[in-house]
Enzyme design. Sequence first.
Site, PDB file in Angstrom:
ATOM      1  N   CYS A   1      -5.948   1.327   7.509  1.00  0.00           N
ATOM      2  CA  CYS A   1      -6.483   2.377   6.647  1.00  0.00           C
ATOM      3  C   CYS A   1      -6.766   3.627   7.450  1.00  0.00           C
ATOM      4  O   CYS A   1      -7.418   3.561   8.491  1.00  0.00           O
ATOM      5  CB  CYS A   1      -7.824   1.963   6.057  1.00  0.00           C
ATOM      6  SG  CYS A   1      -7.740   0.605   4.957  1.00  0.00           S
TER       7      CYS A   1
ATOM      8  N   SER B   1      -6.801   4.157  -5.818  1.00  0.00           N
ATOM      9  CA  SER B   1      -7.988   4.436  -5.009  1.00  0.00           C
ATOM     10  C   SER B   1      -8.162   5.948  -4.919  1.00  0.00           C
ATOM     11  O   SER B   1      -7.214   6.668  -4.618  1.00  0.00           O
ATOM     12  CB  SER B   1      -7.782   3.834  -3.615  1.00  0.00           C
ATOM     13  OG  SER B   1      -8.832   4.215  -2.763  1.00  0.00           O
TER      14      SER B   1
ATOM     15  N   CYS C   1       0.880  -1.163   0.000  1.00  0.00           N
ATOM     16  CA  CYS C   1       0.000   0.000   0.000  1.00  0.00           C
ATOM     17  C   CYS C   1       0.928   1.227   0.000  1.00  0.00           C
ATOM     18  O   CYS C   1       1.722   1.397   0.926  1.00  0.00           O
ATOM     19  CB  CYS C   1      -0.818  -0.119   1.290  1.00  0.00           C
ATOM     20  SG  CYS C   1      -1.904   1.229   1.576  1.00  0.00           S
TER      21      CYS C   1
HETATM   22  N1  SAH Z   1      -6.909   9.049  -1.005  1.00  0.00           N
HETATM   23  C1  SAH Z   1      -7.304   7.808  -1.530  1.00  0.00           C
HETATM   24  C2  SAH Z   1      -6.427   6.666  -1.115  1.00  0.00           C
HETATM   25  C3  SAH Z   1      -5.933   6.655   0.294  1.00  0.00           C
HETATM   26  S1  SAH Z   1      -7.107   6.400   1.548  1.00  0.00           S
HETATM   27  C4  SAH Z   1      -8.730   7.501  -1.189  1.00  0.00           C
HETATM   28  O1  SAH Z   1      -9.302   8.170  -0.347  1.00  0.00           O
HETATM   29  O2  SAH Z   1      -9.282   6.606  -1.802  1.00  0.00           O
HETATM   30  C5  SAH Z   1      -7.337   4.644   1.495  1.00  0.00           C
HETATM   31  C6  SAH Z   1      -8.650   4.152   2.073  1.00  0.00           C
HETATM   32  O3  SAH Z   1      -8.652   4.294   3.495  1.00  0.00           O
HETATM   33  C7  SAH Z   1      -9.852   4.910   1.575  1.00  0.00           C
HETATM   34  O4  SAH Z   1     -10.792   4.014   1.074  1.00  0.00           O
HETATM   35  C8  SAH Z   1     -10.403   5.581   2.799  1.00  0.00           C
HETATM   36  O5  SAH Z   1     -11.785   5.706   2.735  1.00  0.00           O
HETATM   37  C9  SAH Z   1      -9.947   4.676   3.908  1.00  0.00           C
HETATM   38  N2  SAH Z   1      -9.859   5.324   5.202  1.00  0.00           N
HETATM   39  C10 SAH Z   1      -9.419   6.562   5.472  1.00  0.00           C
HETATM   40  N3  SAH Z   1      -9.476   6.816   6.787  1.00  0.00           N
HETATM   41  C11 SAH Z   1      -9.958   5.702   7.380  1.00  0.00           C
HETATM   42  C12 SAH Z   1     -10.211   5.330   8.734  1.00  0.00           C
HETATM   43  N4  SAH Z   1      -9.970   6.159   9.731  1.00  0.00           N
HETATM   44  N5  SAH Z   1     -10.692   4.094   8.975  1.00  0.00           N
HETATM   45  C13 SAH Z   1     -10.914   3.230   7.969  1.00  0.00           C
HETATM   46  N6  SAH Z   1     -10.668   3.510   6.675  1.00  0.00           N
HETATM   47  C14 SAH Z   1     -10.200   4.735   6.378  1.00  0.00           C
END
Ligand code: SAH
Length: 406
Positions: free
Chosen positions: A377, A236, A152
């Site tokens: 995440c 993503s 990732c």
């Molecule tokens: N900026 C891009 C990729 C990085 S975030 C995007 O938003 O898609 C990667 C993933 O982590 C995203 O699907 C986002 O929704 C998730 N994410 C972000 N913060 C989170 C959290 N606190 N708990 C669970 N998932 C989270």
Amino acid sequence: MSYLQSYTRDELATLLMPVCRKAALKRRKHATEEVREAYAQKKSHYHAKQIFSLHYQQHIHSWDEMTDLSKAMREWLKQHVQIFSLDTLTEQRSEDGTMKFLWQLPDKKTVESVIIPATGNDAHITEEGNQFRGTKNEAALKPDNWDRMTICISSQVGCAMACKFCLTGVQGFDRQLEVHEIVTQVAQLARTYPLSNIVFMGMGEPLHNPDAVIKACKIFRDDAGLSFSRRRVTVSTSGLVPQIDRLREETDVTLAISLSGTHDPQREEIMPVNKKWPLNELLDACRRFQGNGKVWITFEYVMLKDVNDTLEDAARLADILEGIRAKVNLIPFNPFPGSIYDRSDPEQVQRFKNALIEKGVFTSVRISRGQDIFAACGQLRSAFGTARGTEKHAPSLQSPPQQKNH
Ligand code: SAH
Ligand code: SF4
């Protein structure tokens, strides 16, 4: 001086043209200029391929050690192109086998990458056990059992999208990563780990840095480069519509959308990017991306207790995804210091999932990995030299990002 990892193979071939023209003058002395130019072209592509394979596949990272190249070529490269490497500040390993790498960039800013090993029978890590109680995944600790290893990666230092459930977003934006800084996260770890999938799900919004991200994808996909298949490279995005179109036009990688909302007022509140690109425009872009329907799009949905996790939301979600080859990935919210949301109850996540499945939507629940090392995440952060702290910086509603390329 430029960096090898900033170039796609075609760009590297162009860069090598002067040295190949010299060789053409020597070897095709009596030929016409046209013939010489054609010879130089062919040679430059040949050498670009050779260099890609030596670096990305044989993992050679010094020009001196690329002994397959002529001495003259090596000397020229030494003077014109540097092989980039990232400094590892820390490397942590979770009890479930997840690894987190904190990189230091040349300007001392930092970003993170995470490697998530997975076994074929990850089913034994029950959603209950792993997700909600953090049981050890013994199998994932044994390298022999790994049959998937996802990396990732980050695309920016911080993120400008300001999603309220994400630590990177709360932290704000510092700068774009350059192509070589993105590519090297993978290339460097590929020397040690048999990486099978790349996901742009680390720090940053990849489509807010489309030039660098698209080039990096080309290097990841290149047969002579890192050679990942299209399904194994996933970008993503929080939903930057014009850049979704651009991604489709310029690459063939897989798309994931961070949705996390089922109607505009709700999504706007948690993901300010929705003000600029509302749901109907985002879903239209997904339909365009999908084209004739052969590709699947993953929709990530962070489950926030009492915010977006009701059964009405599940029904609406199934409705708005109608006509899209969608896979929904429910992600239980991972908290961080200062976060304003709660994780949905596991029973509610199950009910939500079942409601979607009943409506015919492919749905899975993401098993949160590496929580003990803060690698899950939304938990990634960076240390950059601005005044914006993280722990002490309570999430606030920031104005939607004003970027000219949105
Ligand atoms: N900026 C891009 C990729 C990085 S975030 C995007 O938003 O898609 C990667 C993933 O982590 C995203 O699907 C986002 O929704 C998730 N994410 C972000 N913060 C989170 C959290 N606190 N708990 C669970 N998932 C989270
Ligand atoms: Fe940025 Fe993605 Fe986090 Fe939103 S979820 S703030 S787009 S990294």
